[in-house]
Design a protein around this motif. Structure first.
Motif, PDB file in Angstrom:
ATOM      1  N   PHE A 190       0.839  -1.188   0.000  1.00  0.00           N
ATOM      2  CA  PHE A 190       0.000   0.000   0.000  1.00  0.00           C
ATOM      3  C   PHE A 190       0.882   1.249   0.000  1.00  0.00           C
ATOM      4  O   PHE A 190       1.869   1.313   0.737  1.00  0.00           O
ATOM      5  N   ASN A 191       0.509   2.217  -0.834  1.00  0.00           N
ATOM      6  CA  ASN A 191       1.182   3.509  -0.839  1.00  0.00           C
ATOM      7  C   ASN A 191       0.405   4.431   0.087  1.00  0.00           C
ATOM      8  O   ASN A 191      -0.696   4.875  -0.237  1.00  0.00           O
ATOM      9  N   ILE A 192       0.959   4.711   1.252  1.00  0.00           N
ATOM     10  CA  ILE A 192       0.282   5.541   2.244  1.00  0.00           C
ATOM     11  C   ILE A 192       1.128   6.789   2.492  1.00  0.00           C
ATOM     12  O   ILE A 192       2.203   6.715   3.088  1.00  0.00           O
TER      13      ILE A 192
ATOM     14  N   SER B 221       4.723   6.504   1.644  1.00  0.00           N
ATOM     15  CA  SER B 221       5.464   5.392   2.251  1.00  0.00           C
ATOM     16  C   SER B 221       4.827   4.075   1.827  1.00  0.00           C
ATOM     17  O   SER B 221       3.604   3.939   1.843  1.00  0.00           O
ATOM     18  N   ILE B 222       5.665   3.118   1.427  1.00  0.00           N
ATOM     19  CA  ILE B 222       5.164   1.812   1.011  1.00  0.00           C
ATOM     20  C   ILE B 222       5.059   0.903   2.234  1.00  0.00           C
ATOM     21  O   ILE B 222       6.048   0.646   2.918  1.00  0.00           O
ATOM     22  N   VAL B 223       3.858   0.440   2.493  1.00  0.00           N
ATOM     23  CA  VAL B 223       3.609  -0.488   3.593  1.00  0.00           C
ATOM     24  C   VAL B 223       3.192  -1.821   2.988  1.00  0.00           C
ATOM     25  O   VAL B 223       2.188  -1.899   2.273  1.00  0.00           O
ATOM     26  N   ARG B 224       3.962  -2.866   3.258  1.00  0.00           N
ATOM     27  CA  ARG B 224       3.656  -4.187   2.701  1.00  0.00           C
ATOM     28  C   ARG B 224       3.176  -5.118   3.811  1.00  0.00           C
ATOM     29  O   ARG B 224       3.815  -5.221   4.861  1.00  0.00           O
TER      30      ARG B 224
END
Length: 263
Positions: free
Chosen positions: A114-116, A119-122
């Protein structure tokens, strides 16, 4: 008359997504050319090349982890209860350990990014979730050695409902092939579990932020901040544990227990 046979044991290959085409007139094209500008700059191409190199390295790493996990699956099964009760073990990313897909639905995604706010949160399927999945009858098979083999890959069709799967036995280290089980019970059950893991992460972040805000307000009240920000008190769960560390710690524990029992 020719007969068309569709093999629904394997998913259709995914058609690569095409980049958005920029439509420009001949006049715009010549102006851009005269200015020495490209639609895709050399720097953009270099970034794509480096990202592809990192992707290939990541794939190689995940294949190594997958082999390590199944080579030590008997150890993991023996320590199932301890793993589930130990957050640093339970939260280990194990999305690479099981794969599947089907006709029309494509491959199963056991990890999502997810692009939040840039910031990329996997979030991937957790080891605890995988162990719970392997407790269900759908993902367990009687092995010829008398033990229980665990499903690690499957394919099929959501229309016919047929499937083929491969299971791995932690005791004899052999594979068992399974057919005629519901494809949907494989695919959608795994999707449901990944969604629950994503929800767990999201709720955990919210809870951490709530605690950070409370701590921030407390310090403001006590006059400990000149320029306070709640983000200063936002923390994670500490250093994450990886599969390699967990396996080594469990082996050392069994070694120590064997040594103590002999003394």
């Amino acid at each position: 008359m020719a007969t068309i046979i569709i093999d629904d044991s394997k998913p259709f290959p995914i058609i690569p997504e095409q980049p958005d085409n920029r439509h420009e007139s001949a006049q715009e094209f010549f102006k851009r050319q005269a200015a020495g500008l490209k639609l895709i700059s050399d720097e953009m191409e270099q970034e794509s090349k480096e990202q592809e190199e990192m992707r290939k390295l990541q794939e190689k790493s995940l294949e190594r982890k997958k082999k390590l996990l199944f080579d030590n699956l008997d150890l993991i099964v023996r320590h199932r209860d301890e793993i589930l009760a130990t957050p640093r073990y339970a939260n280990i990313d194990a999305h690479y350990a099981i794969k599947g897909g089907g006709l029309y639905v494509g491959p199963l995604h056991t990890s999502r990014a997810f692009n939040i706010a840039g910031s990329i949160v996997r979030v991937g399927l957790r080891l605890a979730t995988l162990l719970h999945i392997w407790e269900t009858d759908q993902f367990r098979v009687d092995c010829k050695c008398g033990s229980t083999a665990l499903i690690r890959s499957f394919s099929g069709s959501p229309l016919s409902g047929s499937s083929r799967a491969t299971a791995y036995c932690p005791e004899c280290k052999q594979e068992t092939h399974v057919s005629n089980r519901s494809f949907g019970n494989y695919f959608w059950y795994l999707q449901k579990n990944l969604s629950e893991d994503i929800e767990t992460v999201a709720r955990h972040v919210i809870a951490k932020w709530t605690l950070a805000e409370a701590e921030h307000e407390k310090k403001v009240t006590e006059g400990k901040y000149n320029d306070p920000r709640p983000g200063d008190d936002f923390h994670g769960d500490g250093t994450p544990c990886n599969l390699e560390t967990m396996i080594n710690e469990l082996k050392l524990k069994e070694f120590d227990e064997a040594e103590n029992s002999q003394n």
